[in-house]
Design an enzyme around this catalytic site. Structure first.
Site, PDB file in Angstrom:
ATOM      1  N   ILE A 157      43.708  22.278  51.190  1.00 16.44           N
ATOM      2  CA  ILE A 157      43.849  20.816  51.175  1.00 16.44           C
ATOM      3  C   ILE A 157      43.828  20.295  49.737  1.00 16.44           C
ATOM      4  O   ILE A 157      44.634  19.423  49.373  1.00 16.44           O
ATOM      5  CB  ILE A 157      42.745  20.165  52.039  1.00 16.44           C
ATOM      6  CG1 ILE A 157      42.937  20.574  53.505  1.00 16.44           C
ATOM      7  CG2 ILE A 157      42.755  18.641  51.887  1.00 16.44           C
ATOM      8  CD1 ILE A 157      41.789  20.220  54.429  1.00 16.44           C
ATOM      9  N   SER A 176      36.654  24.744  41.259  1.00 14.99           N
ATOM     10  CA  SER A 176      36.610  25.651  42.402  1.00 14.99           C
ATOM     11  C   SER A 176      35.818  26.867  41.987  1.00 14.99           C
ATOM     12  O   SER A 176      35.645  27.108  40.783  1.00 14.99           O
ATOM     13  CB  SER A 176      38.027  26.087  42.794  1.00 14.99           C
ATOM     14  OG  SER A 176      38.357  25.581  44.068  1.00 14.99           O
ATOM     15  N   ARG A 177      35.393  27.639  42.972  1.00 17.87           N
ATOM     16  CA  ARG A 177      34.622  28.830  42.595  1.00 17.87           C
ATOM     17  C   ARG A 177      35.480  29.802  41.809  1.00 17.87           C
ATOM     18  O   ARG A 177      35.022  30.470  40.910  1.00 17.87           O
ATOM     19  CB  ARG A 177      34.091  29.516  43.859  1.00 17.87           C
ATOM     20  CG  ARG A 177      33.005  28.717  44.530  1.00 17.87           C
ATOM     21  CD  ARG A 177      32.562  29.383  45.782  1.00 17.87           C
ATOM     22  NE  ARG A 177      33.664  29.586  46.712  1.00 17.87           N
ATOM     23  CZ  ARG A 177      33.522  29.959  47.974  1.00 17.87           C
ATOM     24  NH1 ARG A 177      32.324  30.193  48.442  1.00 17.87           N
ATOM     25  NH2 ARG A 177      34.564  30.096  48.764  1.00 17.87           N
ATOM     26  N   THR A 178      36.770  29.891  42.169  1.00 18.21           N
ATOM     27  CA  THR A 178      37.644  30.847  41.483  1.00 18.21           C
ATOM     28  C   THR A 178      38.830  30.116  40.844  1.00 18.21           C
ATOM     29  O   THR A 178      39.192  29.013  41.258  1.00 18.21           O
ATOM     30  CB  THR A 178      38.197  31.893  42.485  1.00 18.21           C
ATOM     31  OG1 THR A 178      38.816  31.174  43.561  1.00 18.21           O
ATOM     32  CG2 THR A 178      37.099  32.769  43.051  1.00 18.21           C
ATOM     33  N   ARG A 237      33.195  16.889  53.938  1.00 17.81           N
ATOM     34  CA  ARG A 237      32.133  16.701  54.926  1.00 17.81           C
ATOM     35  C   ARG A 237      31.140  15.704  54.327  1.00 17.81           C
ATOM     36  O   ARG A 237      30.853  15.753  53.118  1.00 17.81           O
ATOM     37  CB  ARG A 237      31.405  18.024  55.212  1.00 17.81           C
ATOM     38  CG  ARG A 237      32.158  18.951  56.143  1.00 17.81           C
ATOM     39  CD  ARG A 237      32.181  18.448  57.590  1.00 17.81           C
ATOM     40  NE  ARG A 237      32.884  19.346  58.479  1.00 17.81           N
ATOM     41  CZ  ARG A 237      34.195  19.310  58.737  1.00 17.81           C
ATOM     42  NH1 ARG A 237      34.959  18.394  58.162  1.00 17.81           N
ATOM     43  NH2 ARG A 237      34.744  20.172  59.571  1.00 17.81           N
ATOM     44  N   GLU A 266      27.225  11.853  61.078  1.00 14.53           N
ATOM     45  CA  GLU A 266      28.246  11.419  62.045  1.00 14.53           C
ATOM     46  C   GLU A 266      27.725  11.535  63.472  1.00 14.53           C
ATOM     47  O   GLU A 266      27.016  12.492  63.768  1.00 14.53           O
ATOM     48  CB  GLU A 266      29.503  12.287  61.880  1.00 14.53           C
ATOM     49  CG  GLU A 266      30.218  11.989  60.590  1.00 14.53           C
ATOM     50  CD  GLU A 266      31.519  12.755  60.431  1.00 14.53           C
ATOM     51  OE1 GLU A 266      32.054  13.272  61.435  1.00 14.53           O
ATOM     52  OE2 GLU A 266      32.000  12.829  59.295  1.00 14.53           O
ATOM     53  N   HIS A 284      36.567   9.792  60.362  1.00  8.54           N
ATOM     54  CA  HIS A 284      36.911  11.221  60.376  1.00  8.54           C
ATOM     55  C   HIS A 284      38.288  11.457  61.027  1.00  8.54           C
ATOM     56  O   HIS A 284      38.395  12.159  62.036  1.00  8.54           O
ATOM     57  CB  HIS A 284      35.824  12.024  61.096  1.00  8.54           C
ATOM     58  CG  HIS A 284      35.768  13.464  60.671  1.00  8.54           C
ATOM     59  ND1 HIS A 284      34.616  14.199  60.612  1.00  8.54           N
ATOM     60  CD2 HIS A 284      36.756  14.317  60.299  1.00  8.54           C
ATOM     61  CE1 HIS A 284      34.882  15.433  60.228  1.00  8.54           C
ATOM     62  NE2 HIS A 284      36.188  15.535  60.020  1.00  8.54           N
ATOM     63  N   ILE A 285      39.305  10.872  60.406  1.00 10.74           N
ATOM     64  CA  ILE A 285      40.656  10.947  60.980  1.00 10.74           C
ATOM     65  C   ILE A 285      41.601  11.798  60.124  1.00 10.74           C
ATOM     66  O   ILE A 285      42.823  11.658  60.221  1.00 10.74           O
ATOM     67  CB  ILE A 285      41.266   9.529  61.180  1.00 10.74           C
ATOM     68  CG1 ILE A 285      41.322   8.749  59.853  1.00 10.74           C
ATOM     69  CG2 ILE A 285      40.499   8.759  62.233  1.00 10.74           C
ATOM     70  CD1 ILE A 285      42.149   7.464  59.923  1.00 10.74           C
ATOM     71  N   GLY A 286      41.021  12.670  59.278  1.00  8.37           N
ATOM     72  CA  GLY A 286      41.865  13.450  58.365  1.00  8.37           C
ATOM     73  C   GLY A 286      43.039  14.145  59.043  1.00  8.37           C
ATOM     74  O   GLY A 286      44.168  14.107  58.553  1.00  8.37           O
TER      75      GLY A 286
HETATM   76  P1  NAP Z   1      39.827  26.066  51.851  1.00  9.12           P
HETATM   77  O1  NAP Z   1      41.256  26.401  51.740  1.00  9.12           O
HETATM   78  O2  NAP Z   1      38.845  27.138  52.178  1.00  9.12           O
HETATM   79  O3  NAP Z   1      39.390  25.337  50.502  1.00  9.12           O
HETATM   80  C1  NAP Z   1      38.084  25.077  50.141  1.00  9.12           C
HETATM   81  C2  NAP Z   1      37.968  25.224  48.642  1.00  9.12           C
HETATM   82  O4  NAP Z   1      36.649  24.846  48.241  1.00  9.12           O
HETATM   83  C3  NAP Z   1      38.192  26.651  48.160  1.00  9.12           C
HETATM   84  O5  NAP Z   1      39.163  26.639  47.161  1.00  9.12           O
HETATM   85  C4  NAP Z   1      36.844  27.067  47.580  1.00  9.12           C
HETATM   86  O6  NAP Z   1      36.935  27.812  46.389  1.00  9.12           O
HETATM   87  C5  NAP Z   1      36.235  25.728  47.219  1.00  9.12           C
HETATM   88  N1  NAP Z   1      34.784  25.796  47.162  1.00  9.12           N
HETATM   89  C6  NAP Z   1      33.923  26.343  48.045  1.00  9.12           C
HETATM   90  N2  NAP Z   1      32.664  26.208  47.610  1.00  9.12           N
HETATM   91  C7  NAP Z   1      32.734  25.575  46.418  1.00  9.12           C
HETATM   92  C8  NAP Z   1      31.782  25.151  45.458  1.00  9.12           C
HETATM   93  N3  NAP Z   1      30.477  25.385  45.646  1.00  9.12           N
HETATM   94  N4  NAP Z   1      32.218  24.522  44.348  1.00  9.12           N
HETATM   95  C9  NAP Z   1      33.535  24.304  44.149  1.00  9.12           C
HETATM   96  N5  NAP Z   1      34.491  24.688  45.014  1.00  9.12           N
HETATM   97  C10 NAP Z   1      34.097  25.307  46.130  1.00  9.12           C
HETATM   98  O7  NAP Z   1      39.614  24.946  52.958  1.00  9.12           O
HETATM   99  P2  NAP Z   1      40.589  23.720  53.336  1.00  9.12           P
HETATM  100  O8  NAP Z   1      41.471  24.112  54.434  1.00  9.12           O
HETATM  101  O9  NAP Z   1      41.182  23.183  52.084  1.00  9.12           O
HETATM  102  O10 NAP Z   1      39.490  22.699  53.921  1.00  9.12           O
HETATM  103  C11 NAP Z   1      38.437  22.251  53.093  1.00  9.12           C
HETATM  104  C12 NAP Z   1      37.431  21.449  53.887  1.00  9.12           C
HETATM  105  O11 NAP Z   1      37.966  20.174  54.206  1.00  9.12           O
HETATM  106  C13 NAP Z   1      37.031  22.014  55.243  1.00  9.12           C
HETATM  107  O12 NAP Z   1      36.026  23.007  55.122  1.00  9.12           O
HETATM  108  C14 NAP Z   1      36.544  20.803  55.991  1.00  9.12           C
HETATM  109  O13 NAP Z   1      35.155  20.641  55.817  1.00  9.12           O
HETATM  110  C15 NAP Z   1      37.281  19.658  55.320  1.00  9.12           C
HETATM  111  N6  NAP Z   1      38.279  19.024  56.211  1.00  9.12           N
HETATM  112  C16 NAP Z   1      38.122  17.737  56.565  1.00  9.12           C
HETATM  113  C17 NAP Z   1      39.068  17.107  57.355  1.00  9.12           C
HETATM  114  C18 NAP Z   1      38.914  15.674  57.742  1.00  9.12           C
HETATM  115  O14 NAP Z   1      39.304  15.330  58.844  1.00  9.12           O
HETATM  116  N7  NAP Z   1      38.407  14.821  56.873  1.00  9.12           N
HETATM  117  C19 NAP Z   1      40.185  17.831  57.807  1.00  9.12           C
HETATM  118  C20 NAP Z   1      40.305  19.144  57.445  1.00  9.12           C
HETATM  119  C21 NAP Z   1      39.347  19.740  56.636  1.00  9.12           C
HETATM  120  P3  NAP Z   1      37.464  29.317  46.317  1.00  9.12           P
HETATM  121  O15 NAP Z   1      38.909  29.255  46.723  1.00  9.12           O
HETATM  122  O16 NAP Z   1      37.303  29.666  44.912  1.00  9.12           O
HETATM  123  O17 NAP Z   1      36.628  30.086  47.273  1.00  9.12           O
HETATM  124  C1  GLV Z   2      38.115  18.471  60.137  1.00  8.77           C
HETATM  125  O1  GLV Z   2      37.224  17.848  59.664  1.00  8.77           O
HETATM  126  C2  GLV Z   2      38.303  19.864  59.953  1.00  8.77           C
HETATM  127  O2  GLV Z   2      37.436  20.527  59.358  1.00  8.77           O
HETATM  128  O3  GLV Z   2      39.338  20.339  60.413  1.00  8.77           O
END
Ligand code: NAP
Ligand code: GLV
Length: 324
Positions: A157, A176-178, A237, A266, A284-286
């Site tokens: 995202i 980001s971590r990496t 979150r 929430e 929470h409508i992402g």
């Molecule tokens: P993702 O591809 O796993 O991306 C998460 C990123 O966060 C990764 O690049 C990771 O780094 C980084 N990260 C993890 N721990 C960290 C830290 N301590 N400091 C800095 N960076 C860190 O996941 P995604 O698909 O993008 O989704 C991300 C999050 O969005 C979900 O886990 C969810 O909670 C939220 N979300 C919300 C909605 C909504 O409706 N609002 C919808 C979808 C998702 P690395 O790559 O280096 O490991």
């Molecule tokens: C929504 O918040 C999701 O993590 O997909």
């Protein structure tokens, strides 16, 4: 034949795919199940399709003696005790990719709304009418184009949010971590320590998962670094941000604006946020477009079908095999 529980209203054609494979499917259509109800309902199920609001903890898993797969309708899995599932040999799957672009769209909707005070202007017009165009504007906002965008969590995202910034000629920093060489090459984004990112960014979008490391990642000190002209957007979150600290910073003019799709408790929303005009709030409508929700449903059904037929779901976050 296996029993599958879906804890929410669902697309009938996706239910039919499970039934066509011979499974007995129960769809819970009322309000979100309470933990007590969920404990009762999981007793005889082999497959569970659940919501982010369903807390799948050790107690629930202990009751679900026959459970083989949990498919979470979302990408974040902070609602599930993954190590308890793994210890019990239960696979856990989620729905990434399907929702990436839709969630990034909402991140931008929130960023733009907060920067240009769209919610506030809309509310004022409805309440007081349109007093006529004035040269010195009542709703003076911030320019988004040409600004610096800080992305915390450059994953799927985060990268999709960053790509949209190209059209706004923005400088992109990320944490980001990496290291993300591909995103750096594609977008000219630069990796920065969190403090530097916060100090240098005009707009910060949070895209990290909720973990023990990211809980309250943004608190009083971090908000001070973002500063009185900064805008914070949270699409990750709720608990990633210390909401008390956020409310205080906004009240005291130490932050320009915030836009939040997610909340610490929430579905409760911090009452202090509701009183502030310069906060945009969405429930929470992402991922909330029908096309995306349909894709998420299909991915979760694929996961259950794969697991119950002895295969492995495509998006597996807990392997279902106890580590040796
Ligand atoms: P993702 O591809 O796993 O991306 C998460 C990123 O966060 C990764 O690049 C990771 O780094 C980084 N990260 C993890 N721990 C960290 C830290 N301590 N400091 C800095 N960076 C860190 O996941 P995604 O698909 O993008 O989704 C991300 C999050 O969005 C979900 O886990 C969810 O909670 C939220 N979300 C919300 C909605 C909504 O409706 N609002 C919808 C979808 C998702 P690395 O790559 O280096 O490991
Ligand atoms: C929504 O918040 C999701 O993590 O997909």
């Amino acid at each position: 034949m296996a029993n599958v529980l879906i804890t929410t209203e669902f697309f009938p054609e996706e239910v039919d795919r499970l039934r066509a494979a011979g499974h007995e499917v129960t769809v819970h259509e009322g309000p979100t199940l309470s933990p007590e109800e969920l404990r009762e309902r999981v007793r005889d199920v082999e497959g569970l399709i659940c919501l982010l609001a369903d807390r799948i903890d050790e107690e629930i898993l202990a009751r679900a003696a026959r459970l083989r797969v949990v498919a979470n309708l979302g990408v974040g899995v902070d609602n599930i005790d993954l190590s308890a599932a793994t210890k019990r040999g239960i696979m856990v799957a989620n729905t990434p990719d399907a929702l990436t672009e839709t969630t990034a769209d909402l991140g931008w909707a929130l960023l733009m709304a907060a920067a240009r005070r769209v919610g506030e202007a809309d509310r004022d017009l409805r309440a007081h009418g349109f007093p006529g165009w004035t040269f010195l504007p009542q709703h003076a906002g911030l320019d988004v184009h040409g600004g610096t965008l800080g992305i915390v969590g450059m994953g799927r995202i985060g990268a999709a949010v960053a790509r949209r910034a190209r059209g706004f000629s923005m400088r992109i920093l990320y944490n980001s971590r990496t290291e993300k060489r591909d995103v750096e090459a594609e977008l000219g984004a630069r990796r920065a320590p969190l403090d530097e990112l916060l100090s240098e960014s005009d707009f910060v979008v949070l895209c990290v998962p909720l973990t023990s490391e990211t809980r309250h990642l943004i608190g009083k000190r971090e908000l001070e670094l973002l500063g009185p002209e900064g805008v914070l957007v949270n699409i990750s979150r709720g608990p990633v941000v210390d909401e008390d600290a956020l409310v205080r910073a906004l009240r005291e003019g130490r932050l320009r604006a915030a836009a939040l799709d997610v909340f610490e408790e929430e579905p409760q929303v911090h009452p202090g946020l509701l009183d502030l005009p310069h906060v945009v709030l969405t429930p929470h409508i992402g991922s909330a477009t029908l096309a995306t929700r349909h894709r998420m449903a299909a991915v979760s059904v694929d996961a259950v079908l794969a697991a119950l037929s002895g295969g492995r779901p495509k998006y597996l976050v807990a392997p279902g095999e106890a580590e040796s």
